[in-house]
Design a protein around this motif. Structure first.
Motif, PDB file in Angstrom:
ATOM      1  N   SER A 170      42.832  31.250  39.980  1.00 41.99           N
ATOM      2  CA  SER A 170      42.127  31.955  41.038  1.00 41.99           C
ATOM      3  C   SER A 170      42.120  33.455  40.795  1.00 41.99           C
TER       4      SER A 170
ATOM      5  N   ASP B  30      32.449  30.723  42.866  1.00 47.95           N
ATOM      6  CA  ASP B  30      33.038  30.845  41.535  1.00 47.95           C
ATOM      7  C   ASP B  30      33.415  29.457  41.026  1.00 47.95           C
TER       8      ASP B  30
ATOM      9  N   LYS C  55      32.130  40.684  39.711  1.00 50.65           N
ATOM     10  CA  LYS C  55      32.565  41.949  40.292  1.00 50.65           C
ATOM     11  C   LYS C  55      33.044  42.869  39.187  1.00 50.65           C
TER      12      LYS C  55
ATOM     13  N   PHE D 115      37.196  42.965  48.337  1.00 48.28           N
ATOM     14  CA  PHE D 115      36.827  41.574  48.079  1.00 48.28           C
ATOM     15  C   PHE D 115      37.771  40.682  48.873  1.00 48.28           C
TER      16      PHE D 115
ATOM     17  N   THR E 277      32.309  40.127  48.465  1.00 49.16           N
ATOM     18  CA  THR E 277      32.555  41.523  48.103  1.00 49.16           C
ATOM     19  C   THR E 277      31.742  42.428  49.009  1.00 49.16           C
TER      20      THR E 277
ATOM     21  N   THR F 262      38.222  46.640  41.997  1.00 53.81           N
ATOM     22  CA  THR F 262      37.031  45.822  42.124  1.00 53.81           C
ATOM     23  C   THR F 262      35.866  46.664  42.631  1.00 53.81           C
TER      24      THR F 262
ATOM     25  N   ALA G 179      38.951  36.190  41.088  1.00 56.88           N
ATOM     26  CA  ALA G 179      38.927  37.347  41.975  1.00 56.88           C
ATOM     27  C   ALA G 179      38.503  38.611  41.244  1.00 56.88           C
TER      28      ALA G 179
ATOM     29  N   THR H 166      42.876  39.123  48.351  1.00 59.56           N
ATOM     30  CA  THR H 166      41.947  40.063  48.958  1.00 59.56           C
ATOM     31  C   THR H 166      42.417  41.476  48.665  1.00 59.56           C
TER      32      THR H 166
ATOM     33  N   GLN I  89      38.739  36.286  48.814  1.00 61.01           N
ATOM     34  CA  GLN I  89      38.426  35.015  48.173  1.00 61.01           C
ATOM     35  C   GLN I  89      38.844  33.864  49.088  1.00 61.01           C
TER      36      GLN I  89
ATOM     37  N   PHE J 130      35.930  28.232  44.491  1.00 60.58           N
ATOM     38  CA  PHE J 130      36.217  29.421  45.289  1.00 60.58           C
ATOM     39  C   PHE J 130      34.917  30.096  45.725  1.00 60.58           C
TER      40      PHE J 130
ATOM     41  N   THR K 157      33.858  34.019  46.675  1.00 59.80           N
ATOM     42  CA  THR K 157      34.320  35.399  46.695  1.00 59.80           C
ATOM     43  C   THR K 157      33.299  36.283  47.403  1.00 59.80           C
TER      44      THR K 157
END
Length: 198
Positions: free
Chosen positions: A44, A88, A53, A170, A96, A61, A48, A153, A172, A92, A94
């Motif tokens: 993970s 993702d 990103k 961000f 942003t 990020t 992220a 995060t 997740q 996941f 994500t």
């Protein structure tokens, strides 16, 4: 005396044997669980900070600001601009965006953004209180945690200066089902907004 010594020796040997026998299965089980948990955490982490990103030279990020999914304005002068919500690999989602201060003076991040869990509170300031709601499936999604309880995060946001161009962030989450194309993002003390998943 020799009988007592023999009994004591047998007891010590039995206790040592029993301790060893109990430790081996526990170690094997713990090793497997820890390994798979670490695999989940490590898989993970790249998500992220993946290609969706880009990062600046400091490793922070940086969201793609060319697109805006939603703008959320709060009474406290904070403004969340959501730029992307991307699935993702690995299941996941994500999100942003950019956090801005529109108040004209320095604004301090409310503690409610951290979330309510004890494990999250001990990690310090974060955006772990953000949730996503899939109204169609009637499910709420929370920010993911790593194996040590740290939220996946942005952390460390305590305040944003007036006139600041914005703080990239961000968060997740577990990805909703593929058929879900929209979710509501809920940030504590802020209005709810609907965002599209890409």
């Amino acid at each position: 005396m020799s009988i007592r010594h023999g009994v004591t020796t047998r007891r010590v040997a039995s206790a040592a044997l029993l301790a060893t026998a109990l430790t081996l299965p526990l170690t094997a089980c713990g090793g497997d669980d820890g390994g798979s948990a670490k695999d989940k955490g490590s898989s993970s982490a790249p998500a992220a900070t993946g290609n969706s990103k880009p990062q600046d030279d400091g490793g922070n990020t940086v969201p793609d600001t060319s697109k805006t999914l939603a703008t959320v304005n709060g009474n406290n002068g904070f403004q969340f601009v959501i730029h992307s919500a991307v699935r993702d690999q690995g299941g996941f989602l994500t999100v942003t965006g950019t956090l801005k201060n529109t108040s004209g003076k320095r604004a301090f991040a409310p503690i409610e953004w951290n979330g309510q869990e004890n494990n999250v509170r001990r990690t310090g300031r974060s955006l772990a209180g953000i949730t996503l709601v899939d109204k169609a499936e009637k499910k709420r999604y929370y920010v993911l945690r790593d194996t040590e309880g740290f939220p996946l995060t942005t952390t460390g946001i305590t305040s944003v200066d007036a006139g600041d161009s914005g703080v990239s962030f961000f968060a997740q989450f577990p990805a909703p089902p593929d058929k879900t194309s929209q979710v509501d993002i809920q940030i504590p003390l802020m209005p709810t907004a609907t965002i599209e998943i890409s």
